[in-house]
Design an enzyme around this catalytic site. Structure first.
Site, short mmCIF file in Angstrom:
data_model
loop_
_atom_site.label_atom_id
_atom_site.label_comp_id
_atom_site.label_asym_id
_atom_site.label_seq_id
_atom_site.Cartn_x
_atom_site.Cartn_y
_atom_site.Cartn_z
N PRO A 293 -22.97 22.76 -41.43
CA PRO A 293 -23.43 22.30 -42.74
C PRO A 293 -24.82 22.83 -43.08
CG PRO A 293 -23.66 20.53 -41.14
CD PRO A 293 -23.07 21.71 -40.40
N GLY A 294 -25.03 23.20 -44.31
CA GLY A 294 -26.35 23.65 -44.76
C GLY A 294 -26.86 22.74 -45.86
N ARG A 295 -26.33 22.99 -47.07
CA ARG A 295 -26.78 22.26 -48.26
C ARG A 295 -26.78 20.74 -48.09
NH1 ARG A 295 -25.65 24.51 -53.40
NH2 ARG A 295 -23.97 25.64 -52.36
N TYR A 335 -26.21 31.24 -60.69
CA TYR A 335 -24.89 30.54 -60.75
C TYR A 335 -24.78 29.60 -61.94
CZ TYR A 335 -25.86 31.44 -55.75
OH TYR A 335 -26.24 31.99 -54.55
N CYS A 366 -40.52 37.57 -67.00
CA CYS A 366 -40.12 38.33 -68.18
C CYS A 366 -38.64 38.67 -68.14
CB CYS A 366 -40.98 39.58 -68.27
SG CYS A 366 -42.69 39.11 -68.38
N GLU A 367 -37.81 37.67 -68.22
CA GLU A 367 -36.35 37.83 -68.26
C GLU A 367 -35.81 36.63 -69.02
OE1 GLU A 367 -34.00 39.64 -65.96
OE2 GLU A 367 -35.48 40.60 -64.66
#
Ligand code: LLP
Length: 439
Positions: A293-295, A335, A366-367
């Protein structure tokens, strides 16, 4: 050993964030006010609750009580040394995907024998490094990788412990970029090829087959894909073992989701109660289990504190320009992910006269893709601080220096104690490896 929310104000804890709560108007993490941390350390600033990480881990530990199980924290979610240390001290193993991650685990005091090495593109150098460190298992993702790993191990006079990652072809019903167990994904070996590939692995002198592995995706909020994947993996275990190859462990990967926006993933212990019931029914309850498990261990332990630089009303849209950006918080741009955004000082005292309006919350990069939240109702003015929630996972570890922005400070809070686990990165830090040339 379940951790209780701290005295901060359990009653007003934010949904999904048991250790982040308003005490009066002040947003706190455990026993510390975020406004105080921002004043001392500046913004943008990541703050993690140690108790929250340990509580998330405890849910898995409860789920596995009485079983042979090893929890390997998938450190790609947050690989900062101070975070790794928390899990190393708690006895966790680690799921790594690069030689760099291996070095981080060792630097944080992790146990090499509890490391599993996943990923479709391990280099020979990384294989050598991991073999020499004595890691617990390689999760191999292709037949070609098996051959290379066997050669590398043989050249070192070693045998590499391996499990093969199988692709169970189930749909985890998550974002396409983070679903990994479908036929069209690059991960694992096809279900129908698995037995033959295991037989090939068993014939290679540099390998020792020890397990089987699967990971079907990330931010999974429903138990069904896990149950389906387990059925398919157990079918394979039966046929592999019938062919005379013993499997000491089954690794079910990671992927359990967290509550970002009214998401309702199963609790880790409840999910594992269901999965263990299935394992028992099918006669595999005594096998050693591994998970990655990570998140679900770190995501809701972290908040990002940011300051409002400007409020910019527009004809069609209002913009709230903050000092955190897509280089710090890349998930919305990558995402279209949702992170809740809340005031660090609740409106009643902080901004009593600021009217609520709807804003796109954006960073200074700047995007147009540099947005953190869209169409959010906020009462804000320049100088206010906001907390972007659920930012413990896949934020700092995916951060960049785009626009020569330095990485943020990271703090680990433990009750009333505050530890700096990463200092703010300067422009000089960023230029350290670069060289001017004679032109
Ligand atoms: N094991 C393997 C082999 C993985 O590829 C992953 C995640 C995990 C375990 C841990 O999955 P978790 O428990 O964290 O869901 N950057 C994306 C998530 C990418 C996940 C990649 N693999 C995001 O921000 O949503």
């Amino acid at each position: 050993m379940s951790q209780q929310p701290s005295t901060a104000s359990a009653a007003s804890a934010l949904p999904g964030h048991p250790f982040v709560a308003y005490r009066g108007a002040e947003l706190q993490i455990e026993d510390v006010r975020l406004s105080q941390l921002a004043a001392e350390h500046g913004t943008p600033l990541f703050v993690y609750s140690k108790a929250s990480m340990l509580a998330a881990l405890a849910a898995y530990q409860r789920g596995f009580a009485g079983r042979q199980a090893q929890i390997c924290y998938a450190m790609k979610a947050n690989s900062s040394l101070g975070v790794l240390q928390v899990f190393a001290v708690a006895g966790c193993g680690f799921d790594i995907v690069s030689g760099g991650e291996l070095e981080r685990v060792l630097a944080a005091g992790g146990d090499a024998a509890k490391i599993i090495f996943s990923g479709v593109g391990k280099t020979r150098a990384e294989m050598r490094q991991a073999l020499q460190a004595g890691i617990g298992c390689f999760n191999v993702e292709s037949e070609a990788e098996l051959d290379v790993l066997s050669q590398v191990a043989e050249a070192l006079g070693l045998r590499a412990p391996v499990s093969i990652r199988v692709n169970p072809n189930v749909d985890p019903k998550t974002h396409p970029y983070i679903s990994t167990g479908l036929k069209d994904n690059k991960f694992g070996v096809a279900h129908e090829d698995t037995l033959r590939i295991y037989q090939h692995a068993a014939s290679l002198k540099g390998l020792q087959v020890v397990g089987i592995d699967c990971h079907i995706g990330s931010q999974i909020t429903d138990a069904t894909p896990y149950l389906d994947a387990m059925d398919r993996v157990l079918d394979l275990v039966a046929s592999i073992e019938a062919s005379g190859i013993a499997l000491a462990h089954i690794d079910f990967g990671g992927g359990l989701g967290i509550n970002y926006n009214n998401d309702t993933p199963p609790a880790a212990d409840a999910l594992w109660a269901q999965l263990l019931r299935k394992l028992d029914e099918r006669g595999y309850g005594q096998k050693k289990l591994m998970i990655e498990p990570g998140r679900s261990l770190v995501g809701n332990a972290g908040v990002c504190v940011t300051e409002v630089l400007y409020v910019k009303p527009g004809e069609h849209k209002n913009f709230c320009i903050i000092d955190a950006a897509m280089n710090d918080l890349p998930r919305p741009a990558m995402y279209q992910a949702f992170h809740a955004i809340v005031p660090v000082l609740a409106e009643s005292t902080a901004t009593p006269s600021t009217p609520e309006a709807r804003y796109d919350v954006v960073g200074p990069i700047c995007e147009s893709g540099d947005w953190i939240g869209r169409d959010r109702a906020l009462s804000v003015k320049a100088g206010d601080q906001l907390a972007v929630l659920s930012t413990g996972a896949y934020c700092m570890s995916m951060s960049s220096n785009y626009n020569t922005r330095g990485r943020a400070v990271e703090l680990l809070v433990d009750g009333a104690k505050v530890h700096v686990i990463r200092e703010r990165e300067s422009a000089a830090d960023q230029m350290r490896l670069e060289r001017l040339v004679t032109l």
